[in-house]
Design a protein around this motif. Structure first.
Motif, PDB file in Angstrom:
ATOM      1  N   GLY A   1       0.815  -1.218   0.000  1.00 36.16           N
ATOM      2  CA  GLY A   1       0.000   0.000   0.000  1.00 36.16           C
ATOM      3  C   GLY A   1       0.844   1.261   0.000  1.00 36.16           C
ATOM      4  O   GLY A   1       0.661   2.151  -0.831  1.00 36.16           O
ATOM      5  N   TYR A   2       1.786   1.338   0.933  1.00 33.50           N
ATOM      6  CA  TYR A   2       2.711   2.475   0.954  1.00 33.50           C
ATOM      7  C   TYR A   2       3.775   2.286  -0.128  1.00 33.50           C
ATOM      8  O   TYR A   2       4.099   1.155  -0.508  1.00 33.50           O
ATOM      9  CB  TYR A   2       3.437   2.569   2.295  1.00 33.50           C
ATOM     10  CG  TYR A   2       2.556   2.823   3.489  1.00 33.50           C
ATOM     11  CD1 TYR A   2       2.043   4.088   3.744  1.00 33.50           C
ATOM     12  CD2 TYR A   2       2.269   1.798   4.387  1.00 33.50           C
ATOM     13  CE1 TYR A   2       1.255   4.331   4.863  1.00 33.50           C
ATOM     14  CE2 TYR A   2       1.485   2.021   5.500  1.00 33.50           C
ATOM     15  CZ  TYR A   2       0.982   3.293   5.737  1.00 33.50           C
ATOM     16  OH  TYR A   2       0.214   3.524   6.842  1.00 33.50           O
TER      17      TYR A   2
ATOM     18  N   THR B   1       1.353   7.763   0.134  1.00 34.53           N
ATOM     19  CA  THR B   1       0.290   7.102   0.899  1.00 34.53           C
ATOM     20  C   THR B   1      -0.972   6.855   0.075  1.00 34.53           C
ATOM     21  O   THR B   1      -1.955   6.325   0.591  1.00 34.53           O
ATOM     22  CB  THR B   1      -0.095   7.969   2.117  1.00 34.53           C
ATOM     23  OG1 THR B   1      -0.595   9.233   1.640  1.00 34.53           O
ATOM     24  CG2 THR B   1       1.105   8.222   3.018  1.00 34.53           C
TER      25      THR B   1
ATOM     26  N   ILE C   1      -2.991   3.489   0.081  1.00 39.05           N
ATOM     27  CA  ILE C   1      -3.886   3.039   1.167  1.00 39.05           C
ATOM     28  C   ILE C   1      -5.131   3.927   1.232  1.00 39.05           C
ATOM     29  O   ILE C   1      -5.888   3.876   2.197  1.00 39.05           O
ATOM     30  CB  ILE C   1      -3.176   2.976   2.541  1.00 39.05           C
ATOM     31  CG1 ILE C   1      -2.694   4.362   2.985  1.00 39.05           C
ATOM     32  CG2 ILE C   1      -2.009   1.987   2.513  1.00 39.05           C
ATOM     33  CD1 ILE C   1      -2.271   4.414   4.450  1.00 39.05           C
TER      34      ILE C   1
ATOM     35  N   VAL D   1      -2.361  10.735   7.158  1.00 37.54           N
ATOM     36  CA  VAL D   1      -1.435   9.827   7.846  1.00 37.54           C
ATOM     37  C   VAL D   1      -0.596  10.609   8.856  1.00 37.54           C
ATOM     38  O   VAL D   1      -0.370  10.154   9.989  1.00 37.54           O
ATOM     39  CB  VAL D   1      -0.542   9.092   6.826  1.00 37.54           C
ATOM     40  CG1 VAL D   1       0.495   8.225   7.545  1.00 37.54           C
ATOM     41  CG2 VAL D   1      -1.386   8.231   5.889  1.00 37.54           C
TER      42      VAL D   1
ATOM     43  N   LEU E   1       2.927   2.708  11.064  1.00 34.41           N
ATOM     44  CA  LEU E   1       2.412   2.800   9.697  1.00 34.41           C
ATOM     45  C   LEU E   1       1.604   1.549   9.335  1.00 34.41           C
ATOM     46  O   LEU E   1       0.573   1.633   8.660  1.00 34.41           O
ATOM     47  CB  LEU E   1       3.563   2.989   8.702  1.00 34.41           C
ATOM     48  CG  LEU E   1       4.212   4.374   8.692  1.00 34.41           C
ATOM     49  CD1 LEU E   1       5.476   4.362   7.839  1.00 34.41           C
ATOM     50  CD2 LEU E   1       3.241   5.431   8.185  1.00 34.41           C
ATOM     51  N   TYR E   2       2.043   0.399   9.828  1.00 37.47           N
ATOM     52  CA  TYR E   2       1.285  -0.835   9.620  1.00 37.47           C
ATOM     53  C   TYR E   2      -0.094  -0.728  10.269  1.00 37.47           C
ATOM     54  O   TYR E   2      -1.118  -1.070   9.665  1.00 37.47           O
ATOM     55  CB  TYR E   2       2.041  -2.034  10.200  1.00 37.47           C
ATOM     56  CG  TYR E   2       1.225  -3.311  10.229  1.00 37.47           C
ATOM     57  CD1 TYR E   2       1.003  -4.040   9.067  1.00 37.47           C
ATOM     58  CD2 TYR E   2       0.641  -3.747  11.420  1.00 37.47           C
ATOM     59  CE1 TYR E   2       0.222  -5.195   9.091  1.00 37.47           C
ATOM     60  CE2 TYR E   2      -0.139  -4.894  11.453  1.00 37.47           C
ATOM     61  CZ  TYR E   2      -0.340  -5.614  10.281  1.00 37.47           C
ATOM     62  OH  TYR E   2      -1.111  -6.748  10.306  1.00 37.47           O
TER      63      TYR E   2
ATOM     64  N   LYS F   1      -2.427   1.621   8.344  1.00 36.60           N
ATOM     65  CA  LYS F   1      -2.975   0.936   7.168  1.00 36.60           C
ATOM     66  C   LYS F   1      -4.089  -0.029   7.585  1.00 36.60           C
ATOM     67  O   LYS F   1      -5.176  -0.056   6.978  1.00 36.60           O
ATOM     68  CB  LYS F   1      -1.869   0.185   6.435  1.00 36.60           C
ATOM     69  CG  LYS F   1      -2.371  -0.621   5.239  1.00 36.60           C
ATOM     70  CD  LYS F   1      -1.317  -1.575   4.722  1.00 36.60           C
ATOM     71  CE  LYS F   1      -1.923  -2.527   3.703  1.00 36.60           C
ATOM     72  NZ  LYS F   1      -0.987  -3.573   3.267  1.00 36.60           N
ATOM     73  N   ARG F   2      -3.845  -0.810   8.626  1.00 40.22           N
ATOM     74  CA  ARG F   2      -4.798  -1.827   9.071  1.00 40.22           C
ATOM     75  C   ARG F   2      -6.114  -1.192   9.546  1.00 40.22           C
ATOM     76  O   ARG F   2      -7.198  -1.698   9.261  1.00 40.22           O
ATOM     77  CB  ARG F   2      -4.157  -2.644  10.192  1.00 40.22           C
ATOM     78  CG  ARG F   2      -5.045  -3.753  10.768  1.00 40.22           C
ATOM     79  CD  ARG F   2      -4.276  -4.580  11.784  1.00 40.22           C
ATOM     80  NE  ARG F   2      -3.813  -3.787  12.901  1.00 40.22           N
ATOM     81  CZ  ARG F   2      -4.537  -3.496  13.981  1.00 40.22           C
ATOM     82  NH1 ARG F   2      -5.791  -3.918  14.068  1.00 40.22           N
ATOM     83  NH2 ARG F   2      -4.030  -2.792  14.970  1.00 40.22           N
TER      84      ARG F   2
ATOM     85  N   ALA G   1      -7.106   2.298   6.299  1.00 36.89           N
ATOM     86  CA  ALA G   1      -7.026   2.233   4.834  1.00 36.89           C
ATOM     87  C   ALA G   1      -8.416   2.173   4.212  1.00 36.89           C
ATOM     88  O   ALA G   1      -9.343   1.581   4.771  1.00 36.89           O
ATOM     89  CB  ALA G   1      -6.208   1.018   4.413  1.00 36.89           C
TER      90      ALA G   1
END
Length: 483
Positions: free
Chosen positions: A304-305, A330, A333, A340, A380-381, A384-385, A388
């Motif tokens: 995604g990133y 970004t 995502i 972000v 960052l993970y 996204k989770r 996103a």
């Protein structure tokens, strides 16, 4: 000339001698080495307040250096491969102003990319110089402006043979570098000076693994933000000069706008940081590269990133890339960079440099550790989770080619009126509108307000960008040239 060594730190040494002299102060600043402001002394510390002093014989004077500041500037020039280095305490903004005003007078042309920092366009308002903008390339996939193509610069030079200088921002905020050597050689061929806004390139001077520096490319002047990647205190900077630039005249220009009360906190930080870079710069930069490359690899594993790097190089608008920059797109995502940025700050206590409509930038320095990189990547993970979404309707670019109608000075000082921004299409803007950071104007004085620009501003507001530049703090009204 004194036998100066890289190990020396003339300003630091002079301040230490001064502290041991127990001088009774009947000069400014009024806090008298902290005694007059105990609360400030408690907050900043006695060591700090005792060297917040005024210019005096043992400590030299930045307006006319003859001793320790002169020596410190000579050491900086040596470290950066320049003919001379000026210590700047009004930030790199004042260095950019001095560069332009040293070579361009009212009505004279300067060729520059339009995606410059506001400090460059501010200088045009102050000096009355006329910009000839070279529109940068754009990468719509990641939504960023690129560098200047040599062909585009050559076209601008041939169409404006009377231009006095070419200004290049290198690297850009995102790490993009133009072909600095080719542009420099081209400009010199036609008798033009080359000025480089090198605010984000201090580290280029201390590693052969990074893009070419301005002085190495043969540029005439460069503004270098020591505080950004060189380790000095915020607001401290260098102005480097080279070739046949008149040092005395440049100093006169600097003294038009720079303070007469230079902070020795800032001056000593430049001196100490220069010594550190001169002695250990290669090791420092190697460590930064190691951290940035690791971070980029880990971010790209998340999906995604997109943490981009040298694969963007096309030998044209992207001639080289600063691999110490952790620039991350970004859009994959479904979130704007500013979204972000805000989530990291509000939910994870992580402060990154900036977020725009498609990207974020995390500054990696020698002050970072492996654990800090791991925390950023894991956050960052999580972003996204948890956040996103589908990217439909995302804006695909960060740069709009402007229609320049008046010079910035003409527009800024013209008779103006304030009108609702949604009704301003077709008018000529007389102030700035920009997202800050990075401080690159969406609109600058003298440019036509178009439907595309208004849509961009609306989108930036919607996504939470910090818009600045207008008299109206809410950016609901805008000043336009009175018709």
């Amino acid at each position: 000339m004194k036998d100066l060594r890289n190990e020396d730190a003339p300003i630091l040494e002079a301040l230490n001698r001064y502290k041991s002299m127990r001088v009774l102060p009947f000069d400014v600043p009024g806090h008298k080495r902290g005694k007059g402001n105990p609360e400030l002394t408690e907050f900043l510390g006695e060591k700090c307040l005792t060297i917040d002093v005024n210019s005096m014989k043992p400590l030299d004077n930045l307006c006319h250096p003859v001793s320790v500041i002169k020596d410190a500037e000579e050491l900086a020039a040596k470290a950066f491969g320049a003919k001379h280095a000026f210590f700047m305490v009004n930030g790199t903004t004042s260095a950019v102003q001095a560069m332009v005003m040293s070579v361009c007078k009212k009505g004279e042309k300067i060729i520059m990319p339009r995606n410059v920092h506001r400090s460059a366009i501010n200088t045009l308002i102050l000096s009355g110089a006329t910009p000839v903008y070279v529109n940068p390339g754009t990468n719509k996939e990641i939504g960023i402006p690129l560098g200047m193509s040599v062909k585009d610069v050559e076209k601008a030079i041939l169409e404006n043979r009377d231009a006095k200088a070419v200004l290049i921002n290198n690297p850009t905020y995102y790490g993009i570098c133009s072909n600095l050597k080719a542009i420099t050689d081209l400009a010199h061929k036609y008798g033009m000076k080359v000025l480089v806004d090198e605010a984000h390139g201090t580290h280029f001077y201390f590693s052969d693994k990074l893009p070419m520096s301005a002085m190495e490319a043969g540029a005439d002047m460069a503004a270098v933000s020591m505080h950004k990647t060189g380790g000095s205190l915020t607001q401290s900077s260098l102005l480097l000069i080279n070739n046949d630039i008149n040092k005395g005249y440049v100093h006169q220009i600097i003294n038009l706008t720079q303070t007469t009360s230079a902070s020795y906190l800032l001056l000593s930080s430049l001196d100490i940081s220069r010594r550190n870079l001169a002695l250990n710069g290669d090791k420092i930069v190697d460590r930064i590269i190691e951290l940035a490359e690791y971070a980029r690899e880990e971010v790209n594993k998340l999906g995604g990133y997109y943490a981009y790097s040298k694969e963007l190089i096309d030998n044209d608008a992207v001639y080289d890339f600063d691999i110490t920059k952790l620039s991350i797109c970004t859009l994959g995502i479904g979130l704007a960079g500013i979204e972000v940025y805000s989530i990291l700050r509000d939910d994870y206590d992580i402060q990154i440099e900036f977020g725009d409509l498609g990207n974020i930038l995390a500054i990696i320095s020698v002050g970072d550790e492996d654990l800090a990189i791991e925390r950023l990547v894991s956050s960052l993970y999580d972003v996204k989770r948890l956040y996103a979404k589908d990217g439909a309707g995302m804006l695909d670019h960060e740069y709009i080619n402007p229609e320049v109608v008046l010079t910035p000075q003409e527009a800024f000082y013209s008779e103006k009126e304030s009108i609702p921004i949604e009704k301003s299409e077709g008018n000529i803007c007389s102030e700035f509108v920009m997202c800050y950071p990075p401080g690159i104007p969406i609109l600058a004085p003298g440019e036509r307000i178009t439907k595309e620009i208004l849509e961009y501003i609306d989108y930036a507001k919607l996504k939470g960008c910090s818009l600045t530049g207008t008299e109206d703090e809410k950016i609901e009204f805008i000043n336009v040239v009175k018709g």
